[in-house]
Design a protein around this motif. Structure first.
Motif, PDB file in Angstrom:
ATOM      1  N   SER A  90       9.077   3.042   2.477  1.00  0.00           N
ATOM      2  CA  SER A  90       8.679   3.374   1.110  1.00  0.00           C
ATOM      3  C   SER A  90       8.487   2.154   0.213  1.00  0.00           C
ATOM      4  CB  SER A  90       9.735   4.289   0.477  1.00  0.00           C
ATOM      5  OG  SER A  90      10.986   3.637   0.407  1.00  0.00           O
ATOM      6  N   GLY A  91       9.002   0.995   0.642  1.00  0.00           N
ATOM      7  CA  GLY A  91       8.896  -0.198  -0.187  1.00  0.00           C
ATOM      8  C   GLY A  91       9.949  -0.296  -1.269  1.00  0.00           C
ATOM      9  N   GLU A  93      12.720  -1.673  -3.184  1.00  0.00           N
ATOM     10  CA  GLU A  93      13.250  -3.032  -3.222  1.00  0.00           C
ATOM     11  C   GLU A  93      14.769  -3.078  -3.104  1.00  0.00           C
ATOM     12  OE1 GLU A  93      12.067  -6.181  -3.614  1.00  0.00           O
ATOM     13  OE2 GLU A  93       9.969  -5.622  -3.430  1.00  0.00           O
ATOM     14  N   LEU A  96      15.727  -3.210   0.842  1.00  0.00           N
ATOM     15  CA  LEU A  96      14.951  -4.018   1.770  1.00  0.00           C
ATOM     16  C   LEU A  96      15.802  -5.159   2.323  1.00  0.00           C
ATOM     17  CD1 LEU A  96      11.469  -4.367   0.001  1.00  0.00           C
ATOM     18  CD2 LEU A  96      11.986  -3.065   2.070  1.00  0.00           C
ATOM     19  N   ASP A 100      12.554  -9.752   2.742  1.00  0.00           N
ATOM     20  CA  ASP A 100      11.453  -9.002   2.125  1.00  0.00           C
ATOM     21  C   ASP A 100      11.659  -8.741   0.641  1.00  0.00           C
ATOM     22  OD1 ASP A 100      10.060  -8.641   4.608  1.00  0.00           O
ATOM     23  OD2 ASP A 100      11.544  -7.133   5.145  1.00  0.00           O
ATOM     24  N   LYS A 106       6.853  -9.633  -2.342  1.00  0.00           N
ATOM     25  CA  LYS A 106       6.050  -8.414  -2.515  1.00  0.00           C
ATOM     26  C   LYS A 106       4.583  -8.767  -2.780  1.00  0.00           C
ATOM     27  CE  LYS A 106       5.810  -4.075  -5.079  1.00  0.00           C
ATOM     28  NZ  LYS A 106       4.337  -4.131  -5.174  1.00  0.00           N
ATOM     29  N   ARG A 109       2.935  -9.904   0.433  1.00  0.00           N
ATOM     30  CA  ARG A 109       2.572  -8.760   1.279  1.00  0.00           C
ATOM     31  C   ARG A 109       1.314  -8.078   0.771  1.00  0.00           C
ATOM     32  NH1 ARG A 109       8.143  -7.699   0.841  1.00  0.00           N
ATOM     33  NH2 ARG A 109       7.730  -5.935  -0.542  1.00  0.00           N
ATOM     34  N   ASP A 110       1.261  -7.826  -0.528  1.00  0.00           N
ATOM     35  CA  ASP A 110       0.096  -7.152  -1.093  1.00  0.00           C
ATOM     36  C   ASP A 110      -1.164  -8.015  -0.947  1.00  0.00           C
ATOM     37  OD1 ASP A 110       1.794  -5.106  -1.757  1.00  0.00           O
ATOM     38  OD2 ASP A 110       1.994  -5.699  -3.868  1.00  0.00           O
ATOM     39  N   PRO A 199       7.567  -4.160   5.653  1.00  0.00           N
ATOM     40  CA  PRO A 199       7.407  -2.866   4.980  1.00  0.00           C
ATOM     41  C   PRO A 199       5.958  -2.373   5.008  1.00  0.00           C
ATOM     42  CG  PRO A 199       8.686  -4.391   3.643  1.00  0.00           C
ATOM     43  CD  PRO A 199       8.089  -5.202   4.741  1.00  0.00           C
ATOM     44  N   LYS A 200       5.792  -1.082   4.899  1.00  0.00           N
ATOM     45  CA  LYS A 200       4.470  -0.481   4.965  1.00  0.00           C
ATOM     46  C   LYS A 200       3.587  -1.007   3.831  1.00  0.00           C
ATOM     47  CE  LYS A 200       5.051   2.435   8.393  1.00  0.00           C
ATOM     48  NZ  LYS A 200       4.269   2.350   9.651  1.00  0.00           N
ATOM     49  N   GLN A 202       1.396  -1.260   0.677  1.00  0.00           N
ATOM     50  CA  GLN A 202       1.405  -0.478  -0.562  1.00  0.00           C
ATOM     51  C   GLN A 202       0.072  -0.530  -1.302  1.00  0.00           C
ATOM     52  OE1 GLN A 202       4.188   1.387  -1.349  1.00  0.00           O
ATOM     53  NE2 GLN A 202       4.955   0.663   0.624  1.00  0.00           N
TER      54      GLN A 202
END
Length: 209
Positions: A90-91, A93, A96, A100, A106, A109-110, A199-200, A202
Motif C-alpha cells: 500500500s505504500g 510510510e 515500511l 524505503d 519515495k 521510487r516515483d 513497494p508497489k 504509486q
C-alpha cells in the motif's frame, strides 16, 4: 374461677416452622449491600479495592518463562512482518523498511516508476540471449553475443541518464534532506519489472511524481 383461652395458633403451629424461625434468629446478620468480589474465594471475606488492585498488578508483572518470552517475541515479529508486507503493497510510510522510508526515497521510487526503463527488461532479454547462445548454430551464437553487448550498452546509457536527471531533481526538491544512496536505490529499482517492484508503484507511466 375465670379461665384464659389458649390461642389456636399456638396449638397448631408446626414444630418445623418454629425451629426454622429460631435458626434464622440465631444466624449472623450480614450487610446485603456489600457485593462479593467474583475473584474472591467462597467462604472468605471480599478483599479491599487496594488489595485487589495489588493482586492484579502482581499477576500482570509475573515474570514469563523462557518459552513464553520466545513465543511472545515470535508473535511480535510475525505481526511486524505482516504490517511491513501490507505497507509494501500500500505504500504506508509508517511500516515500511528503513531503506524505503522518507520523502527522498519515495520521490526516487516515483521518478523511476513514472518512466520506461530498459533495465527492467534485462532479465527477460537475458533469458532469450542465453537460449540463443545454447543453440548449436554459429550464426545464432554470434547474434546472441552482439545482442548481449547491445543490451548492456543500452542499460548503461539509460542508467547514467536516469541517475543524472534524478540527482538534479533531488537537489532541487530536497536541498536540506539526506540524499545519500537515493540514486543507487532508484537504479536498483529499474532492474526489477514494474509489476514485481516493492513497494508497489504509486504513479502511472508518464505521470509526474
Amino acid at each position: 374461677m375465670r379461665t384464659h383461652p389458649v390461642p389456636l395458633g399456638f396449638v397448631f403451629r408446626s414444630r418445623a416452622k418454629e425451629e426454622k424461625a429460631q435458626a434464622a434468629a440465631q444466624a449472623p446478620v450480614t450487610d446485603s449491600k456489600q457485593t462479593r468480589d467474583p475473584q474472591a474465594p467462597k467462604g472468605r471475606p471480599t478483599p479491599k479495592r487496594s488489595e485487589a488492585r495489588t493482586q492484579r498488578r502482581s499477576v500482570a508483572n509475573t515474570p514469563m518463562t523462557r518459552k513464553e518470552a520466545a513465543k511472545r517475541n515470535r508473535d511480535e515479529r510475525r505481526a511486524a512482518m505482516e504490517r511491513q508486507r501490507q505497507a509494501l503493497a500500500s505504500g504506508d510510510e509508517r511500516y515500511l523498511p528503513v531503506r524505503d522510508k522518507g520523502p527522498v526515497r519515495k520521490y526516487a521510487r516515483d521518478f523511476v516508476d513514472s518512466r520506461f526503463a530498459i533495465a527492467e527488461w534485462f532479465l527477460p532479454m537475458a533469458v532469450v540471449i542465453l537460449v540463443l547462445s545454447m543453440v548449436q548454430v554459429p550464426a545464432l551464437q554470434n547474434v546472441a553475443l552482439l545482442l548481449w553487448l547491445f543490451v548492456i550498452v543500452l542499460i548503461v546509457v539509460d542508467s547514467v541518464v536516469t541517475g543524472i536527471r534524478l540527482k538534479k531533481q533531488l537537489a532541487t526538491r530536497f536541498p536540506n534532506e539526506n540524499k545519500r544512496g537515493a540514486v543507487a536505490y532508484a537504479l536498483m529499482r529499474t532492474l526489477q519489472m514494474r509489476r514485481l517492484r516493492l513497494p508497489k508503484p504509486q504513479v502511472k507511466r508518464g505521470e509526474r511524481p
